[in-house]
Design a protein around this motif. Structure first.
Motif, mmCIF file in Angstrom:
data_model
loop_
_atom_site.group_PDB
_atom_site.id
_atom_site.type_symbol
_atom_site.label_atom_id
_atom_site.label_comp_id
_atom_site.label_asym_id
_atom_site.label_seq_id
_atom_site.Cartn_x
_atom_site.Cartn_y
_atom_site.Cartn_z
ATOM 1 N N ALA A 84 3.982 -16.063 1.065
ATOM 2 C CA ALA A 84 2.952 -16.004 0.028
ATOM 3 C C ALA A 84 2.679 -14.555 -0.348
ATOM 4 N N PRO A 85 2.105 -14.323 -1.538
ATOM 5 C CA PRO A 85 1.710 -12.959 -1.893
ATOM 6 C C PRO A 85 0.665 -12.440 -0.912
ATOM 7 N N LEU A 86 0.894 -11.252 -0.372
ATOM 8 C CA LEU A 86 -0.017 -10.677 0.612
ATOM 9 C C LEU A 86 -0.244 -9.199 0.300
ATOM 10 N N PRO A 87 -1.393 -8.662 0.672
ATOM 11 C CA PRO A 87 -1.626 -7.224 0.490
ATOM 12 C C PRO A 87 -0.576 -6.409 1.240
ATOM 13 N N GLY A 88 -0.042 -5.407 0.585
ATOM 14 C CA GLY A 88 0.942 -4.542 1.219
ATOM 15 C C GLY A 88 2.372 -4.972 1.024
ATOM 16 N N LEU A 89 2.607 -6.160 0.453
ATOM 17 C CA LEU A 89 3.973 -6.657 0.279
ATOM 18 C C LEU A 89 4.439 -6.606 -1.171
ATOM 19 N N ALA A 90 3.778 -5.807 -1.981
ATOM 20 C CA ALA A 90 4.173 -5.723 -3.394
ATOM 21 C C ALA A 90 5.419 -4.863 -3.571
ATOM 22 N N GLU A 91 5.605 -3.866 -2.717
ATOM 23 C CA GLU A 91 6.756 -2.976 -2.812
ATOM 24 C C GLU A 91 7.751 -3.264 -1.695
ATOM 25 N N PRO A 92 9.046 -3.088 -1.964
ATOM 26 C CA PRO A 92 10.045 -3.329 -0.907
ATOM 27 C C PRO A 92 10.025 -2.219 0.146
ATOM 28 N N PHE A 93 10.681 -2.490 1.268
ATOM 29 C CA PHE A 93 10.652 -1.600 2.428
ATOM 30 C C PHE A 93 12.055 -1.083 2.743
#
Length: 213
Positions: A84-93
């Motif tokens: 699910a969409p979560l804070p901090g997961l908008a950008e790849p790592f």
């Protein structure tokens, strides 16, 4: 030296930490539990490490063990479903790791989500379990029993507090899915009924760099 947190899964944490390179700015550990691997990745040189886990109690333990706020420690944690969409997961790592967690997710959806979380040129590393289905699977599984017994006697075995899910995916099913979703991934059977899967995301082309993509 004795490791009080050793078990069949944490055995692979040092190898995952070695995937941190001078270019590893951000790292994500999916199914982080109480943050053992996130702290290893940070110590290995990742500048900012995020841990995600469905269990808020485990995330609470990870935050407490971090020893300070994210801006001071380089460690941050989110409680929630990685699908699910979560804070901090908008950008790849730059580096995404997950240990004994993929079998908690629908296989294809889980692999695709993990792929999405890897930045161009970054690395995905999975340590997981599969269910023996073939005669060869059962032979490999049986061969691990004496090694595991010796390891338990010598090292003990840390009991984690995370929820446990039944393993239903076979090695062949995992291999077939990875070939489609993560072309070029290296899948290897390992000790202690584990496998490793390592995939390098394609780097951005010169044209994509010029366009800012």
């Amino acid at each position: 030296m004795s490791d009080p947190y050793w078990n069949h899964s944490t055995h692979y944490h040092p190898g995952l930490a070695r995937l941190v390179t001078p270019g590893t700015r951000t790292a994500l550990d999916v199914g982080c539990g109480e943050g053992l691997l996130t702290r290893r990745l940070r110590a290995a040189g990742a500048q900012h490490v995020l841990g995600v886990d469905l269990d808020p109690d485990q995330v609470g333990r990870a935050r407490a063990a971090a020893g300070g706020p994210p801006e001071a420690t380089g460690l941050d944690y989110v409680a929630g479903d990685v699908l699910a969409p979560l804070p901090g997961l908008a950008e790849p790592f730059d580096l995404v790791t997950t240990v004994a967690t993929l079998h908690h997710l629908p296989l294809d959806e889980g692999l695709r989500r993990l792929r999405e979380l890897v930045a161009p040129g970054g690395t995905l590393a999975v340590v997981g379990l599969t269910r023996p289905r073939t005669a060869w699977d059962r032979t490999v599984s049986a061969a691990a029993i004496p090694v595991a017994r010796i390891a338990r006697r010598r090292r003990g075995e840390w009991e984690h507090g995370s929820p446990i899910a039944e393993v239903t995916t076979s090695h062949a099913e995992l291999n077939a899915a990875a070939r489609v979703i993560l072309p070029g991934a290296r899948l290897r059977r390992r000790l202690y009924w584990r496998y490793t899967l390592v995939w390098r995301a394609p780097a951005r082309s010169a044209d994509q760099v010029r366009r800012g993509r």
